[in-house]
Design an enzyme around this catalytic site. Structure first.
Site, PDB file in Angstrom:
ATOM      1  N   ARG A 224       1.087  -1.074  -0.150  1.00 53.61           N
ATOM      2  CA  ARG A 224      -0.086   0.438   0.103  1.00 53.61           C
ATOM      3  C   ARG A 224       1.048   1.431  -0.276  1.00 53.61           C
ATOM      4  O   ARG A 224       2.140   1.210   0.874  1.00 53.61           O
ATOM      5  CB  ARG A 224      -0.575   0.116   1.399  1.00 53.61           C
ATOM      6  CG  ARG A 224      -2.030  -1.169   0.642  1.00 53.61           C
ATOM      7  CD  ARG A 224      -2.800  -0.779   0.179  1.00 53.61           C
ATOM      8  NE  ARG A 224      -4.129  -1.681  -0.308  1.00 53.61           N
ATOM      9  CZ  ARG A 224      -3.914  -2.237  -1.428  1.00 53.61           C
ATOM     10  NH1 ARG A 224      -2.906  -2.622  -2.227  1.00 53.61           N
ATOM     11  NH2 ARG A 224      -5.072  -3.902  -1.343  1.00 53.61           N
ATOM     12  N   HIS A 272       1.375  -0.744 -10.561  1.00 52.25           N
ATOM     13  CA  HIS A 272       0.109  -1.787  -9.669  1.00 52.25           C
ATOM     14  C   HIS A 272      -0.265  -2.929 -10.147  1.00 52.25           C
ATOM     15  O   HIS A 272      -1.345  -2.741 -10.273  1.00 52.25           O
ATOM     16  CB  HIS A 272      -1.014  -0.372  -9.506  1.00 52.25           C
ATOM     17  CG  HIS A 272      -1.918  -0.980  -7.678  1.00 52.25           C
ATOM     18  ND1 HIS A 272      -2.498   0.291  -6.872  1.00 52.25           N
ATOM     19  CD2 HIS A 272      -1.471  -1.940  -7.888  1.00 52.25           C
ATOM     20  CE1 HIS A 272      -2.428  -0.127  -5.770  1.00 52.25           C
ATOM     21  NE2 HIS A 272      -2.812  -1.741  -6.075  1.00 52.25           N
TER      22      HIS A 272
END
Length: 309
Positions: A224, A272
């Protein structure tokens, strides 16, 4: 017939709806999937954060909201979420994460950038240590962290891990709590971040904790973006405390044009992609959970709203 509401962005429906229909049928569940069921008639909601905010206050008969992502930060703070919420575990996520982590650990362990990104051909014969001589630490020993740790152990690495409460994983030196975090970081030649995003983990990698790493450590963040104080990381890179950071997640996504990470010589940006949910595999996880609830069993992978994961 069960009514299942899909809260997905429209572009995702051609991939997800056939996969969900097939998985539900395979599980013997008769259901009608749609995006426009009246909320008060919906039995189950399938939710992807990319579909935007959802108001769940009218879903009075809904038994379960099932996420399609491992992360829960986009939904857990939704005040209208009063139903049980299951996050995605499996669905290709775990295998994808293990592949990204092991691939990038091996890249940095073997020093492959020395040859791949060289400005000109040259004979630079640097023999890397064996995996058993390389210390890798994983912060976060949930489903993804534990699987990545096991894969690295199988490759022979000296693996340590840290979580809020210490766990037991074969071949892994497990740490817990504040003192354990210091011990885990102090030996992290390669550090992998796989913690959930919670108020307690925000900026867990900051100036003080970066200083605990061995000089020249490598950081991998497929977890994250909120875990890293970006300014502190840039400073650590500039002074050589951190030799390289390979980052897949960021505080702002997509990573803005002109962000220092894009052009920093010691930063690798991946957009990502470390662990995406694969519709065919993930649909089976959803169908399994719906079947469990319909059989009067508790759903798997339920999120503790108080803990935030």
């Amino acid at each position: 017939m069960l009514k299942v509401q899909m809260h997905l962005k429209p572009a995702a429906l051609p991939d997800w709806q056939p996969a969900l229909e097939a998985a539900l049928a395979e599980a013997g569940i008769v259901a009608e999937l749609a995006t426009d069921h009246p909320p008060e008639e919906v039995d189950y909601v399938i939710y992807a954060p990319s579909g935007g905010h959802v108001d769940l206050s009218g879903y009075t008969r809904t038994k379960l909201v099932h996420g399609l992502w491992a992360g829960v930060e986009s939904i857990i703070g939704n005040d209208t979420l009063t139903q049980p919420y299951a996050r995605m575990v499996g669905g290709g996520l775990t295998q994808g994460m293990v592949e990204w982590v092991t691939g990038n650990v091996l890249r940095h362990h073997l020093g492959l950038d020395r040859y791949i990104t060289a400005d000109a051909p040259h004979w630079d014969q640097v023999v890397p240590p064996l995996a058993s001589e390389r210390r890798v630490t994983i912060l976060g020993l949930g489903e993804l962290g534990a699987a990545s740790a096991a894969a690295l152990v199988a490759l022979g690495f000296d693996v340590a891990g840290w979580s809020r409460s210490a766990k037991t994983i074969p071949g892994v030196t497990c740490h817990g709590g504040a003192d354990g975090l210091r011990d885990a970081l102090a030996k992290a030649e390669i550090l992998v971040l796989l913690l959930p995003s919670t108020p307690e983990t925000a900026d867990i990698l900051k100036a003080e904790t970066l200083a605990l790493l061995p000089q020249g450590a490598v950081i991998l963040n497929p977890g994250r973006g909120a875990l890293i104080d970006e300014e502190a990381l840039l400073s650590a890179l500039d002074i050589g405390q951190v030799a390289h950071a390979t980052l897949d997640t960021f505080k702002t996504e997509p990573l803005p044009e002109g962000h220092p990470f894009w052009d920093h010589p010691r930063v690798t940006v991946t957009p990502h992609v470390a662990a995406d949910t694969r519709p065919r595999q993930a649909a089976r996880v959803v169908a399994q959970n719906i079947a469990r609830v319909e059989a009067g069993q508790p759903a798997l992978y339920l999120v503790d709203k108080a803990r935030g994961y």
